[in-house]
Scaffold this motif. Sequence first.
Motif, mmCIF file in Angstrom:
data_model
loop_
_atom_site.group_PDB
_atom_site.id
_atom_site.type_symbol
_atom_site.label_atom_id
_atom_site.label_comp_id
_atom_site.label_asym_id
_atom_site.label_seq_id
_atom_site.Cartn_x
_atom_site.Cartn_y
_atom_site.Cartn_z
ATOM 1 N N ARG A 2 6.891 4.886 16.710
ATOM 2 C CA ARG A 2 7.359 4.092 17.933
ATOM 3 C C ARG A 2 6.197 3.145 18.163
ATOM 4 O O ARG A 2 6.660 2.185 18.997
ATOM 5 N N ASN A 3 5.006 3.590 18.092
ATOM 6 C CA ASN A 3 3.875 2.719 18.481
ATOM 7 C C ASN A 3 2.646 2.702 17.668
ATOM 8 O O ASN A 3 2.626 3.519 16.702
ATOM 9 N N ALA A 4 1.724 1.838 17.845
ATOM 10 C CA ALA A 4 0.436 1.906 16.856
ATOM 11 C C ALA A 4 -0.313 3.438 16.926
ATOM 12 O O ALA A 4 -0.730 3.827 15.838
ATOM 13 N N GLN A 5 -0.396 4.011 18.048
ATOM 14 C CA GLN A 5 -1.121 5.435 18.234
ATOM 15 C C GLN A 5 -0.282 6.235 17.432
ATOM 16 O O GLN A 5 -0.872 6.980 16.787
ATOM 17 N N GLU A 6 0.968 6.410 17.409
ATOM 18 C CA GLU A 6 1.923 7.568 16.743
ATOM 19 C C GLU A 6 1.898 6.895 15.050
ATOM 20 O O GLU A 6 1.505 7.713 14.112
ATOM 21 N N PHE A 7 1.468 5.665 14.863
ATOM 22 C CA PHE A 7 1.368 5.399 13.643
ATOM 23 C C PHE A 7 -0.052 5.801 12.781
ATOM 24 O O PHE A 7 0.032 6.110 11.918
ATOM 25 N N CYS A 8 -0.811 5.534 13.651
ATOM 26 C CA CYS A 8 -2.256 6.022 13.204
ATOM 27 C C CYS A 8 -2.274 7.513 13.279
ATOM 28 O O CYS A 8 -2.959 7.893 11.994
ATOM 29 N N HIS A 9 -1.743 8.150 13.860
ATOM 30 C CA HIS A 9 -1.670 9.737 13.684
ATOM 31 C C HIS A 9 -0.983 10.049 12.538
ATOM 32 O O HIS A 9 -1.618 10.783 11.789
ATOM 33 N N TRP A 10 0.017 9.693 11.997
ATOM 34 C CA TRP A 10 0.790 9.902 10.936
ATOM 35 C C TRP A 10 0.159 9.348 9.612
ATOM 36 O O TRP A 10 -0.040 9.928 8.794
ATOM 37 N N THR A 11 -0.394 8.151 9.788
ATOM 38 C CA THR A 11 -1.117 7.728 8.766
ATOM 39 C C THR A 11 -2.335 8.475 8.256
ATOM 40 O O THR A 11 -2.611 8.599 7.075
ATOM 41 N N GLU A 12 -2.966 8.554 9.245
ATOM 42 C CA GLU A 12 -4.311 9.731 9.025
ATOM 43 C C GLU A 12 -3.868 11.163 8.415
ATOM 44 O O GLU A 12 -4.596 11.666 7.560
ATOM 45 N N ILE A 13 -2.765 11.540 8.976
ATOM 46 C CA ILE A 13 -2.312 12.917 8.418
ATOM 47 C C ILE A 13 -1.990 12.499 6.730
ATOM 48 O O ILE A 13 -2.129 13.399 5.907
ATOM 49 N N ALA A 14 -1.237 11.528 6.734
ATOM 50 C CA ALA A 14 -0.637 11.297 5.379
ATOM 51 C C ALA A 14 -1.829 10.988 4.422
ATOM 52 O O ALA A 14 -1.947 11.296 3.061
ATOM 53 N N GLN A 49 -4.933 4.592 -0.900
ATOM 54 C CA GLN A 49 -5.607 3.409 -0.644
ATOM 55 C C GLN A 49 -4.848 2.504 0.260
ATOM 56 O O GLN A 49 -5.360 1.815 1.189
ATOM 57 N N HIS A 50 -3.439 2.333 0.078
ATOM 58 C CA HIS A 50 -2.438 1.532 0.982
ATOM 59 C C HIS A 50 -2.570 1.875 2.122
ATOM 60 O O HIS A 50 -2.538 1.075 3.096
ATOM 61 N N HIS A 51 -2.429 3.373 2.478
ATOM 62 C CA HIS A 51 -2.673 3.802 3.956
ATOM 63 C C HIS A 51 -3.848 3.576 4.657
ATOM 64 O O HIS A 51 -3.968 3.092 5.732
ATOM 65 N N GLN A 52 -4.962 3.528 3.874
ATOM 66 C CA GLN A 52 -6.388 3.237 4.463
ATOM 67 C C GLN A 52 -6.225 1.742 4.824
ATOM 68 O O GLN A 52 -6.941 1.199 5.812
ATOM 69 N N ARG A 53 -5.749 0.982 3.820
ATOM 70 C CA ARG A 53 -5.831 -0.462 4.065
ATOM 71 C C ARG A 53 -5.052 -0.948 5.440
ATOM 72 O O ARG A 53 -5.166 -1.557 6.322
ATOM 73 N N LEU A 54 -3.851 0.092 5.525
ATOM 74 C CA LEU A 54 -2.846 -0.230 7.049
ATOM 75 C C LEU A 54 -3.984 0.057 8.080
ATOM 76 O O LEU A 54 -3.881 -0.625 9.020
ATOM 77 N N LEU A 55 -4.628 1.249 8.194
ATOM 78 C CA LEU A 55 -5.307 1.549 9.185
ATOM 79 C C LEU A 55 -6.343 0.728 9.453
ATOM 80 O O LEU A 55 -6.688 0.306 10.703
ATOM 81 N N GLN A 56 -6.870 0.011 8.412
ATOM 82 C CA GLN A 56 -8.254 -0.982 8.679
ATOM 83 C C GLN A 56 -7.571 -1.992 9.148
ATOM 84 O O GLN A 56 -8.296 -2.855 10.109
ATOM 85 N N ARG A 57 -6.547 -2.442 8.972
ATOM 86 C CA ARG A 57 -6.063 -3.872 9.439
ATOM 87 C C ARG A 57 -5.737 -3.541 11.054
ATOM 88 O O ARG A 57 -5.943 -4.614 11.768
ATOM 89 N N LEU A 58 -5.432 -2.544 11.612
ATOM 90 C CA LEU A 58 -5.125 -2.061 12.777
ATOM 91 C C LEU A 58 -6.549 -2.118 13.516
ATOM 92 O O LEU A 58 -6.688 -2.517 14.456
ATOM 93 N N ASP A 59 -7.551 -1.509 12.836
ATOM 94 C CA ASP A 59 -8.786 -1.627 13.231
ATOM 95 C C ASP A 59 -9.461 -2.744 13.385
ATOM 96 O O ASP A 59 -10.246 -3.117 14.499
ATOM 97 N N ASP A 60 -9.194 -3.955 12.558
ATOM 98 C CA ASP A 60 -9.514 -4.963 12.655
ATOM 99 C C ASP A 60 -8.769 -5.994 13.693
ATOM 100 O O ASP A 60 -8.983 -7.106 13.953
ATOM 101 N N GLY A 61 -7.761 -5.263 14.457
ATOM 102 C CA GLY A 61 -7.331 -5.934 15.575
ATOM 103 C C GLY A 61 -5.962 -6.726 15.326
ATOM 104 O O GLY A 61 -5.312 -7.304 15.846
ATOM 105 N N GLU A 62 -5.395 -6.511 14.055
ATOM 106 C CA GLU A 62 -3.990 -6.976 13.631
ATOM 107 C C GLU A 62 -2.923 -6.082 14.684
ATOM 108 O O GLU A 62 -3.068 -5.070 15.031
ATOM 109 N N GLU A 63 -1.870 -6.822 14.992
ATOM 110 C CA GLU A 63 -0.919 -6.475 15.665
ATOM 111 C C GLU A 63 -0.201 -5.217 14.894
ATOM 112 O O GLU A 63 0.080 -5.467 13.654
ATOM 113 N N TYR A 64 0.367 -4.399 15.508
ATOM 114 C CA TYR A 64 1.025 -3.181 14.874
ATOM 115 C C TYR A 64 2.371 -3.693 14.188
ATOM 116 O O TYR A 64 2.670 -3.467 13.137
#
Length: 146
Positions: free
Chosen positions: A98-110, A123-138
């Motif tokens: 539902r939000n970026a925090q929940e997305f990060c939580h489940w992506t890290e678990i994945a 690697q795909h999941h790691q790239r998604l997290l990196q994009r969020l870390d780089d400031g992209e919108e969720y």
Amino acid sequence: MKFFIRSQSDAAMAINRCNIDADRGRSALALARFQELAAEIPDNARILYAEGLVRRDFLGQGGAALEVFQRAYELATAQRLKTDTAWFAACNATGLSRNAQEFCHWTEIAIRGCPKDRDAERQHHQRLLQRLDDGEEYLPILLQKL
């Protein structure tokens, strides 16, 4: 009236029957069967995972599917299942977050639970997290994942 009691070994065939019902447009019947199956074989992560897929794919119940995937993940990890059920549940939870925090939580678990033979998904999941870390919108990231 029931003439038999299902066991854990009957779950795969029963899940398949539910999936066939959903594929044939009988989603309500599939959910009823899942509920009956869960009552007969409680605390089965595979049953919950399959129910989450039907709720998401056939009924558009993303919120309910997310809750079911979360419960499936919790059960699979608590029971230390030898299958990829926990990982699949976590991956599906990422797409319904539902939000970026929940997305990060489940992506890290994945990422942590990713099987060794699925390095491309990790690697795909790691790239998604990196994009969020780089400031992209969720939202654009979520849409691309879906």
